[in-house]
Every structure is written in C-alpha cells, then in structure tokens.
Design a protein around this motif. Structure first.
Motif, short mmCIF file in Angstrom:
data_model
loop_
_atom_site.label_atom_id
_atom_site.label_comp_id
_atom_site.label_asym_id
_atom_site.label_seq_id
_atom_site.Cartn_x
_atom_site.Cartn_y
_atom_site.Cartn_z
N LEU A 52 7.68 14.90 -2.34
CA LEU A 52 6.94 16.12 -2.67
C LEU A 52 5.47 15.80 -2.90
O LEU A 52 4.58 16.53 -2.45
CB LEU A 52 7.55 16.81 -3.89
CG LEU A 52 7.06 18.23 -4.19
CD1 LEU A 52 8.13 19.03 -4.92
CD2 LEU A 52 5.77 18.26 -5.02
N TRP A 53 5.20 14.72 -3.61
CA TRP A 53 3.82 14.34 -3.91
C TRP A 53 3.02 14.12 -2.62
O TRP A 53 1.86 14.52 -2.52
CB TRP A 53 3.81 13.07 -4.76
CG TRP A 53 2.43 12.51 -4.99
CD1 TRP A 53 1.84 11.48 -4.31
CD2 TRP A 53 1.47 12.95 -5.94
NE1 TRP A 53 0.58 11.25 -4.78
CE2 TRP A 53 0.31 12.13 -5.78
CE3 TRP A 53 1.46 13.94 -6.92
CZ2 TRP A 53 -0.83 12.28 -6.55
CZ3 TRP A 53 0.32 14.09 -7.70
CH2 TRP A 53 -0.80 13.28 -7.51
N HIS A 54 3.64 13.49 -1.63
CA HIS A 54 2.93 13.18 -0.39
C HIS A 54 2.81 14.37 0.55
O HIS A 54 2.01 14.32 1.49
CB HIS A 54 3.61 12.01 0.32
CG HIS A 54 3.46 10.70 -0.40
ND1 HIS A 54 2.23 10.11 -0.65
CD2 HIS A 54 4.37 9.87 -0.96
CE1 HIS A 54 2.38 8.98 -1.31
NE2 HIS A 54 3.68 8.80 -1.52
N ASN A 55 3.59 15.40 0.32
CA ASN A 55 3.40 16.63 1.10
C ASN A 55 2.38 17.48 0.35
O ASN A 55 2.71 18.18 -0.60
CB ASN A 55 4.73 17.37 1.24
CG ASN A 55 4.64 18.55 2.20
OD1 ASN A 55 3.71 19.36 2.13
ND2 ASN A 55 5.61 18.66 3.10
N ARG A 56 1.12 17.41 0.75
CA ARG A 56 0.05 18.01 -0.04
C ARG A 56 0.16 19.53 -0.11
O ARG A 56 -0.24 20.15 -1.10
CB ARG A 56 -1.32 17.61 0.52
CG ARG A 56 -1.54 16.10 0.58
CD ARG A 56 -1.19 15.41 -0.74
NE ARG A 56 -2.13 15.71 -1.80
CZ ARG A 56 -1.96 15.38 -3.06
NH1 ARG A 56 -0.87 14.76 -3.46
NH2 ARG A 56 -2.87 15.69 -3.97
N TRP A 78 -4.57 29.21 -1.96
CA TRP A 78 -5.42 29.17 -0.77
C TRP A 78 -5.36 27.80 -0.10
O TRP A 78 -5.20 27.69 1.12
CB TRP A 78 -6.87 29.51 -1.16
CG TRP A 78 -7.84 29.24 -0.05
CD1 TRP A 78 -8.08 30.00 1.05
CD2 TRP A 78 -8.68 28.07 0.08
NE1 TRP A 78 -9.03 29.40 1.86
CE2 TRP A 78 -9.41 28.21 1.29
CE3 TRP A 78 -8.89 26.94 -0.71
CZ2 TRP A 78 -10.33 27.26 1.72
CZ3 TRP A 78 -9.80 25.98 -0.28
CH2 TRP A 78 -10.50 26.14 0.92
N ARG A 79 -5.44 26.74 -0.92
CA ARG A 79 -5.44 25.40 -0.35
C ARG A 79 -4.10 25.08 0.30
O ARG A 79 -4.05 24.42 1.36
CB ARG A 79 -5.74 24.39 -1.46
CG ARG A 79 -5.93 22.95 -0.96
CD ARG A 79 -7.11 22.86 -0.03
NE ARG A 79 -7.25 21.50 0.51
CZ ARG A 79 -7.92 21.22 1.61
NH1 ARG A 79 -8.52 22.19 2.29
NH2 ARG A 79 -8.00 19.97 2.04
N ALA A 80 -3.00 25.53 -0.29
CA ALA A 80 -1.69 25.32 0.31
C ALA A 80 -1.61 25.99 1.67
O ALA A 80 -1.06 25.42 2.63
CB ALA A 80 -0.60 25.88 -0.61
N GLY A 81 -2.18 27.20 1.80
CA GLY A 81 -2.18 27.89 3.08
C GLY A 81 -2.94 27.12 4.14
O GLY A 81 -2.50 27.03 5.30
N VAL A 82 -4.08 26.57 3.76
CA VAL A 82 -4.88 25.77 4.70
C VAL A 82 -4.08 24.58 5.22
O VAL A 82 -4.04 24.30 6.43
CB VAL A 82 -6.19 25.29 4.02
CG1 VAL A 82 -6.92 24.28 4.91
CG2 VAL A 82 -7.09 26.48 3.71
N LEU A 83 -3.43 23.86 4.31
CA LEU A 83 -2.70 22.65 4.69
C LEU A 83 -1.44 22.98 5.49
O LEU A 83 -1.08 22.26 6.44
CB LEU A 83 -2.34 21.85 3.44
CG LEU A 83 -3.54 21.27 2.68
CD1 LEU A 83 -3.10 20.65 1.36
CD2 LEU A 83 -4.26 20.24 3.53
#
Length: 438
Positions: free
Chosen positions: A229-233, A422-427
């Motif tokens: 989970l940590w590595h999946n940004r 927002w950042r999750a959507g970008v990634l």
C-alpha cells in the motif's frame, strides 16, 4: 456478459452471486448497527457528563481514542485472518460481541467502567469492516463497485443519525443507560442471521478476467501488505484523504449534538426530532449520489475520475460547513449544516471502492484494515479527543463558546484532505494511462 459472471466456476459461485443483493443489504444493516452503537454516545454526552461528572477531555476520550486504539490495532491482524479464512464467520462473531458490549455500557458507574465497555465495543467492531469490504469487492465488478460501496456506506450515515434519534428519544424518557441497552441487544439477533445466510464468495469472483489465487498460494506477510500500500502512491493519497476527512467528520458527529445544545440552545429532544433524522436521510442521499456520480463518470473517463468528483463535492460543501459555526440564528445554522451534509458524505463509498480497486486480490481485507487503522487512530481517535481538549483549553477565554471554536479549528483541516483526493486522481490517471499503453 457481466464481468461478475465471467469466472463463475461452480454452484457456490452462482449461489454467492445470486445472494449478493441480500448480502449487501445485510452488511449494510450490520454497518448501521456498528455505527449506531459507536456513535450513540454523541447524543448522550451531556447526560453522561452530568451523571458521571466527567470533563470534556474524558468525554472526548470515550467518544474517540479509547474506542479507536483497539478498533484500529486489532483490525489489521483480524483482516490478515480474513484474507485467509472465512470472512462471514468473522463478521458474525464480531457483531455479536460489539452488540453485547454496547448493552454493557448501560451498567457503567464511573469513567473506568464506561471506558472498559467502550474498549469492548472497539474490539468487536475491529472484525467487521475489512472483511465486509473484501466480500463486497468480490461480489461486485469495478464498474458497479462505487455504487455498492455507497449503499454499504449508508450504514455509517444512517446509523449515526438514527442512532441519535433512537438514543435521544429513549434517553429523554428512560435515561441514557436504557438507551445503550436498546441499541445494543438487537445486534445479537443480526449476528445469527448473518451466520445462517451469507455465502462466502470466492476471492476475485467479480473481477472478470482476473481469476482468484489458488488455495495453496503463498501467504503474503503483514509487512509485505503494508509495504504494497505504501508503494502504491495513489492508494497512499486516498488513505491520507479519507483519514483527514474522517477526522473532521468524527469531530462533527461526536460533538455536533453538544454544540447544538450549548451554543444554539437546543435540547437533547430537539436534536433528536429536528436534526438527527433529517441529517441521516440527507447523508444517505449524499452517499447514493456520490456512488452514482462516480460510477457514471468512471464509465466514460476512468476510475481515476472518481477522485475528482469527490474533490468537487467537498469544495462545494466546505463553505457551508464553516457557516455552521458562525451563524447564530438557529435555523440558518441548521440549514448550513444540512446543505454541507448533502455533499460532504459522498466521499465514503467511492473512496472505499477506489482503494479496493487498487488493492491486490489477496490483500483486499488487509488494505481495508490499513485504511481503517488510519481513519480510526487519527480520525476517530484524534478528532473527538482534540475537540474536547481544545474546548477545555479555550474555556477560560471563551466560556460556553469554547466548543464552537474547537470544532471550527478542526474543520479547517478540510482543504488538506481535498488536496490528497486531487493528488490521488492525478496518480491514478497516470497508472491507468500506463496500463492502456502497456
């Protein structure tokens, strides 16, 4: 063909899919009882404070941290068990235990008695959320998962609201102790129904082209699950977003009734009659709206767009949430509260669905538990406690209005949570583009 039928192997798969609507309804009902038993304390705080002579800090501990520590820390090992064994059995046992402990709260004679009973509620509820989310993800394909999770999240929104209705009316007539017993005992019956009815679905059943891992597949260690989970940004930002949002939400639900009584001049019965039920219904509409919008947008834009939908809805809600603390006219303040609720509750189902979408099949319960670990320790644990402590610190300066400023201080964390969505959507958009190009 529906993706959920692509990998139907045997009669058990057909039976699990045939009952998925009823399974979702039962899990939603159990989530309703879970949140009602957890949050009924909110409407009873003032009565408990007067009866047991407690401070706001002690009430904040009972509302949040005391419950959250055990709820969160035990959730992860139970989730690891759920990723390897029967999730439906774990759920049934959990429901029976937390329900009995909620009823036991009604016998508390002091802070320590109530604290230990609340610890028991936290221990019981630790075994419910992660396996429930894992089962739903195995019954509903990605394009239907946000709506299914939104329906499941109705348990949170209706449980908290109707818990205040039931608790308020019963406490007004018979006292807070009877209210605890009334909401706790029916859950034991539900646990029996859950055990008899729910069919354990095969891992990955609804994921179409992705078959479930074989039964003898190597067991993934807990630390490997945490590292994944940590590595999946994108997943990391989703967990951060829902944690901050939950912190603000738990602060509002935990102290909102007290704020309405102290600063807006309402009684416990007024809150139950005029606020709790409308708020529950509005929050339920909000959850369904969020799930429907996110599934609709995902079909044309991609799963990543669900995060952007949440950003827009929370931006709309934010000014109304702040107005609740600065409008002294009762009905205008409540109107602001209700408008904020229309949009603010839409994040729960889509967030759970996106995290389950990103999670490896054999780690779905583990990722759900890690999410609950963060939202519980930092959200439920810190939110109500922080409000109580800030209120006590501000009391010499603001007197009876200290709670108003304490709640406002915590509400100002909302933009931070919006940033993470927002950042999750970008990634996620980048991940989906890379998957298409591969």
């Amino acid at each position: 063909m529906d993706a959920s039928t692509t990998w139907v192997h045997d009669d058990r798969d057909k039976k699990a899919l045939g009952r998925r609507g009823w399974t979702l309804a039962l899990l939603t009902t159990a989530y309703f009882f879970s949140f009602m038993d957890r949050q009924i304390l909110a409407i009873l705080l003032e009565a408990i404070k007067a009866d047991l002579h407690l401070s706001d800090t002690q009430l904040g501990l009972l509302s949040g941290l005391v419950f959250a520590i055990f709820y969160a820390t035990l959730g992860l090992p139970i989730a690891r068990l759920a990723d390897r064994s029967s999730r439906s059995n774990i759920i049934a046992i959990s429901i029976a235990f937390w329900s009995a402990m909620t009823a036991l709260c009604g016998f508390a004679q002091n802070f320590l008695h109530l604290m230990f009973a609340r610890i028991g509620v936290g221990i019981g509820e630790a075994g419910f959320g992660p396996p429930s989310q894992s089962i739903i993800a195995d019954l509903y394909p990605p394009e239907k998962r946000a709506s299914a999770m939104a329906i499941y999240s109705l348990g949170v929104l209706l449980g908290g609201g109707l818990g205040m209705v039931i608790g308020g009316f019963v406490a007004h007539s018979y006292g807070w102790r009877v209210a605890m017993m009334v909401v706790g005992l029916p859950g034991i019956v539900l646990a029996v129904i859950m055990k008899l009815f729910v069919v354990e679905p095969r891992r990955g059943l609804a994921d179409g082209k992705v078959p479930a891992a074989p039964a003898d597949a190597p067991v993934i260690g807990m630390w490997q699950g945490i590292a994944s989970l940590w590595h999946n940004r994108a997943a990391f930002h989703l967990v951060a977003a829902i944690t901050i949002t939950s912190l603000v939400g738990y602060a509002v639900t935990g102290w909102g009734p007290s704020y309405m009584q102290r600063s807006l001049g309402m009684t416990i019965l007024d809150v139950s009659k005029y606020v709790a039920l409308p708020a529950a219904l509005i929050a339920g509409f909000s959850a369904l709206l969020g799930g429907w919008l996110c599934d609709r947008v995902a079909k044309t834009k991609g799963i990543y767009a669900q995060s952007y939908v949440v950003v827009v809805l929370k931006l709309v809600a934010f000014p109304f949430a702040l107005a609740f603390y600065f409008v002294d006219h009762l009905w205008l303040a409540l109107a602001s509260y209700f408008v904020a609720a229309i949009f603010a509750g839409a994040y729960i189902g889509p967030t759970y669905a996106m995290i389950q979408h990103l999670a490896p099949l054999r780690l779905r319960a583990t990722w759900a538990a890690l999410t609950l670990l963060a939202t519980s320790l930092l959200g439920l644990g810190i939110g109500p406690f922080a409000v109580g402590q800030i209120s006590d610190l501000l009391r010499p300066t603001y007197g009876a209005e200290s709670l108003r400023w304490a709640m406002f201080s915590v509400a100002m964390l909302t933009p931070w949570g919006i940033f993470h969505y927002w950042r999750a959507g970008v990634l996620m958009k980048r991940q989906e583009a890379a998957a298409r190009d591969a």
